[in-house]
Write a protein that holds these residues in place. Sequence first.
Motif, short mmCIF file in Angstrom:
data_model
loop_
_atom_site.label_atom_id
_atom_site.label_comp_id
_atom_site.label_asym_id
_atom_site.label_seq_id
_atom_site.Cartn_x
_atom_site.Cartn_y
_atom_site.Cartn_z
N LEU A 184 11.42 -34.16 -2.25
CA LEU A 184 12.29 -35.21 -2.76
C LEU A 184 13.71 -34.72 -3.04
N LYS A 185 13.94 -33.43 -2.76
CA LYS A 185 15.26 -32.81 -2.95
C LYS A 185 15.75 -32.93 -4.40
N ARG A 186 14.82 -32.73 -5.33
CA ARG A 186 15.19 -32.76 -6.74
C ARG A 186 15.86 -31.45 -7.13
N THR A 187 16.88 -31.58 -7.97
CA THR A 187 17.62 -30.38 -8.40
C THR A 187 17.01 -29.82 -9.68
N VAL A 188 15.78 -29.37 -9.59
CA VAL A 188 15.11 -28.75 -10.74
C VAL A 188 14.68 -27.34 -10.31
N PRO A 189 14.72 -26.38 -11.21
CA PRO A 189 14.30 -25.02 -10.85
C PRO A 189 12.83 -25.00 -10.46
N PRO A 190 12.48 -24.34 -9.36
CA PRO A 190 11.07 -24.24 -8.97
C PRO A 190 10.31 -23.35 -9.94
N VAL A 191 9.02 -23.60 -10.06
CA VAL A 191 8.17 -22.74 -10.90
C VAL A 191 7.94 -21.41 -10.19
N PHE A 192 7.71 -21.49 -8.88
CA PHE A 192 7.44 -20.28 -8.10
C PHE A 192 8.76 -19.72 -7.56
N LEU A 193 9.53 -19.13 -8.45
CA LEU A 193 10.86 -18.62 -8.08
C LEU A 193 10.82 -17.63 -6.92
N LYS A 194 9.85 -16.76 -6.96
CA LYS A 194 9.74 -15.68 -5.99
C LYS A 194 9.36 -16.19 -4.60
N TRP A 195 8.82 -17.43 -4.56
CA TRP A 195 8.28 -17.94 -3.30
C TRP A 195 9.02 -19.20 -2.85
N GLU A 196 10.31 -19.25 -3.11
CA GLU A 196 11.10 -20.42 -2.71
C GLU A 196 11.11 -20.60 -1.19
N ASP A 197 11.19 -19.50 -0.44
CA ASP A 197 11.20 -19.60 1.02
C ASP A 197 9.89 -20.21 1.52
#
Length: 337
Positions: free
Chosen positions: A265-278
Motif C-alpha cells: 500500500l506504499k505506507r510511509t511507516v518503518p518496517p518491523v523487519f528492518l534487516k529484511w527490507e529488500d
Amino acid sequence: MSFDAIPGQTKVTEFLKQGIRQRRTAHAYCFAGPRGVGRYRTALELAKALNCDAAREDACDRCRNCIRIENGNHPDVWIIEPDGQSIKIDQVRGLQRAFHYTTSENTTRVMIIQQAETMTVQAANSLLKFLEEPITPMVAVLITEHVHSLLPTVLSRCQVLRFAPLAADWIAQKLEGEGFNTAEAWVAAHIAPGLDEAREIASIDGFALLCERVIQWSGEIVSGKSDALLSVQTKWIHKELDKERLELVLDLMLLWLRDLLNQKLKRTVPPVFLKWEDSCRRQAPRWSTSRLLHGMETVIDARRQLAGPVQPQAVLEFMVLAMQGGATNVQSRRRSF
C-alpha cells in the motif's frame, strides 16, 4: 524509584497518586494487562507511597518503610504467588491470620496477589470475605493477565486499572542500550508488550535465523506449492520447537505479512523487519492486498487455536492450506504419471 519512573503507564500512576493525595484509595485494585508492563512494580510503589513516612502522594525511597518494602522485608506488605499451578485457600488463610496481628497506627497493610486468575474457587471465596470484612486498614492488589478469568464476585470488589503495552520504540531503544542487535531488538519489541519478554525473545539463540525462516516460509506459501506444507514437518514440528516457540513463529509471520501489506500500500511507516527490507520489496508484488488481509486473519485464527489442546501440526497445515486458497490450489512439484 517512584511512580514517575514507571514507563508508559502515566494514566494509571496519575490516578493512583490522585487517590493517595485525596485520601480516596480503593480497598482493592485489579491491575490488568500483559506481562512485563509494570503491574508488579506499580503495586510495590503503591505500597511504598501508602506507608511512606513523608506522607506524600509518592514514595520518598529514603525512609525506613520505603526501604523495607523495596527490599521485600516489610511485615505488613505480603506478596502471594501461585503454589504450583494455583493459589490455594491455605495461602489466603495464612494471609488472614497474619493480618489479625496488630500493627502501628499509621500503617496500611498491602497484599499483592500475582497471577490472581489462578486462585482456586475456594481461595477466591475466602479472599472475597476478607475484602468485604477487612480487619485492618489494607489495600489488596490483584495482578492478572486474564481479568475475565477472575471470579466475578471478587472482580466486582476491585477497582480495575488496565495497563497498556509499552511503546515498541521505547522497548527497542532499551534493548539496543543493553547491547542487542538493532534489527533483532526492533522485531522483538513489536512482538512483546513489555521489556522483560522482549529481552527473552531477542536473547533466543538463532533469533535472526528464525526470522529468515519465517520470511522464506511466507514465500513458499504465496507460491502455492507444496513446499510450504513440507516446511511444517521439516522446520516447525520437531521436539526442540515447543508450542510456545510455535506461537512466536506465528507472531513473526503476522508481523511479516503486515510489513508486506504496508509495502503493497506504499505506507510511509518503518518496517518491523528492518534487516529484511529488500526481501519485503521482492516478495510484496507476489501478494494481493486481499490475500494479505486474509492471510493475517488466518494466522490470528491459527494463533488462537494453538493456545488450546490441539495438534500443532494440524493447525499449521490447515493455516497454510487456507492461505493458499484450499487444498485443491496447492501445486505439487511431483510430475503426474
